[in-house]
Design an enzyme around this catalytic site. Sequence first.
Site, PDB file in Angstrom:
ATOM      1  N   TRP A 113       0.848  -1.197   0.000  1.00 45.89           N
ATOM      2  CA  TRP A 113       0.000   0.000   0.000  1.00 45.89           C
ATOM      3  C   TRP A 113       0.887   1.251   0.000  1.00 45.89           C
ATOM      4  O   TRP A 113       1.883   1.317   0.722  1.00 45.89           O
ATOM      5  CB  TRP A 113      -0.887  -0.025   1.244  1.00 45.89           C
ATOM      6  CG  TRP A 113      -1.698   1.209   1.474  1.00 45.89           C
ATOM      7  CD1 TRP A 113      -2.543   1.810   0.608  1.00 45.89           C
ATOM      8  CD2 TRP A 113      -1.759   1.963   2.690  1.00 45.89           C
ATOM      9  NE1 TRP A 113      -3.142   2.904   1.197  1.00 45.89           N
ATOM     10  CE2 TRP A 113      -2.670   3.032   2.468  1.00 45.89           C
ATOM     11  CE3 TRP A 113      -1.129   1.857   3.923  1.00 45.89           C
ATOM     12  CZ2 TRP A 113      -2.974   3.964   3.455  1.00 45.89           C
ATOM     13  CZ3 TRP A 113      -1.430   2.788   4.901  1.00 45.89           C
ATOM     14  CH2 TRP A 113      -2.342   3.826   4.664  1.00 45.89           C
ATOM     15  N   GLN A 171       4.617   5.295  -5.047  1.00 45.47           N
ATOM     16  CA  GLN A 171       5.826   5.962  -4.580  1.00 45.47           C
ATOM     17  C   GLN A 171       7.089   5.427  -5.244  1.00 45.47           C
ATOM     18  O   GLN A 171       8.040   6.162  -5.472  1.00 45.47           O
ATOM     19  CB  GLN A 171       5.972   5.803  -3.065  1.00 45.47           C
ATOM     20  CG  GLN A 171       5.025   6.639  -2.236  1.00 45.47           C
ATOM     21  CD  GLN A 171       5.277   6.459  -0.746  1.00 45.47           C
ATOM     22  OE1 GLN A 171       5.884   5.491  -0.314  1.00 45.47           O
ATOM     23  NE2 GLN A 171       4.794   7.393   0.043  1.00 45.47           N
ATOM     24  N   TYR A 199      -5.137  -0.289  -4.547  1.00 45.11           N
ATOM     25  CA  TYR A 199      -3.832   0.348  -4.373  1.00 45.11           C
ATOM     26  C   TYR A 199      -3.287   0.793  -5.734  1.00 45.11           C
ATOM     27  O   TYR A 199      -3.099  -0.024  -6.639  1.00 45.11           O
ATOM     28  CB  TYR A 199      -2.829  -0.588  -3.717  1.00 45.11           C
ATOM     29  CG  TYR A 199      -3.171  -1.013  -2.304  1.00 45.11           C
ATOM     30  CD1 TYR A 199      -4.151  -0.354  -1.554  1.00 45.11           C
ATOM     31  CD2 TYR A 199      -2.516  -2.078  -1.707  1.00 45.11           C
ATOM     32  CE1 TYR A 199      -4.464  -0.745  -0.269  1.00 45.11           C
ATOM     33  CE2 TYR A 199      -2.814  -2.476  -0.411  1.00 45.11           C
ATOM     34  CZ  TYR A 199      -3.795  -1.816   0.296  1.00 45.11           C
ATOM     35  OH  TYR A 199      -4.104  -2.220   1.578  1.00 45.11           O
ATOM     36  N   GLY A 226       5.588  -2.129   5.243  1.00 45.25           N
ATOM     37  CA  GLY A 226       5.831  -1.603   3.911  1.00 45.25           C
ATOM     38  C   GLY A 226       7.276  -1.151   3.854  1.00 45.25           C
ATOM     39  O   GLY A 226       7.936  -1.015   4.893  1.00 45.25           O
ATOM     40  N   ASN A 252      12.702  -4.212   9.928  1.00 45.44           N
ATOM     41  CA  ASN A 252      11.418  -4.613  10.505  1.00 45.44           C
ATOM     42  C   ASN A 252      11.360  -6.106  10.833  1.00 45.44           C
ATOM     43  O   ASN A 252      10.719  -6.518  11.799  1.00 45.44           O
ATOM     44  CB  ASN A 252      10.277  -4.265   9.551  1.00 45.44           C
ATOM     45  CG  ASN A 252      10.070  -2.771   9.419  1.00 45.44           C
ATOM     46  OD1 ASN A 252      10.488  -1.992  10.269  1.00 45.44           O
ATOM     47  ND2 ASN A 252       9.436  -2.355   8.337  1.00 45.44           N
TER      48      ASN A 252
END
Length: 336
Positions: A21, A27, A54, A285, A295
Amino acid sequence: MHFRYLGNSGLKISEITYGNWLTHGSQLENEQATACVHAALDAGISTFDTADVYANTKAETVLGEALQGQRRESLEIFTKVFGPTGPKGHNDVGLSRKHIMESATASLRRLQTDYIDLYQAHRYDYETPLEETMQAFADLVRQGKVLYVGVSEWTAQQLRDGAALAKDLGFQLISNQPQYSALWRVIEADVVPTSRELGISQVVWSPIAQGVLTGKYVPGQALPEGSRATDDKGGADMISRWLRDDVLERVQQLKPLAADAGLSMAALAVAWVLQNDNVATAIIGASRPEQVHDNVAAAGVTLPAELLSKIDEVLDPVIERDPARTEDSSPKTREV
């Protein structure tokens, strides 16, 4: 990587899910997006989440291309249906049988796969009978196009109603995808207890609160160049509610706690949501491969009770807990 069962099912998914997303088809350039997907695979992530809405279907296409060459049986691919797609005509939105069946076929084509592991109702549709929606999902399951069914941002009562209809139709509702983070805890009072009762897991999005819980946004300082807060394709709008000085000041106080735990701020935030035993996976993300690796450090981490109490103490004045915010997330009328 560690794995957890999704709801009351035999499906195991990775504790960390890679989601696209606001990144793929928007982006990021396709080459960079593919690099992030490959970084996720290298880190042991097997679960990938997207949605037809999306980047108006482009995100699904990018993900499908990035996953080519991978063993399909080793992946869990999630997507969603509800939001307006294509030219955004009068039937290009919602959870009508027409939109669900057409959207599933289109998502399969874009993802370059014969089936979707988890197909999710992206929001609750107040303008379509729930019976119609659940019957369409049941038919997709019987056709083999969908293996499991979930929802996103449904209230406790909506989950209860949906689960009852699913049972009558011969399948299970096994997941809900809500926003959840140390700052946004609106599901804890009603949605989580109801989900435990029904055998539904949470697949949580925005565990680092759009990046705010990384600590990179400092009160009184300019927004970092290239960050989500400076993105004019939707990212800045989503993160704006967190860019208040009172929130940012509290988040800065978490830095020594993360350091003591041997975690980055991002990994601490992701690990925090995974301490909830009703959470099956946290969606991350990334705009750079190194963010994926950062992450993923949260997988398998157990945060001591003392640390969790300190986090609560620091953030308490700025935590959103109102259960009514879940209902607010689904539009009462279709957008088109």
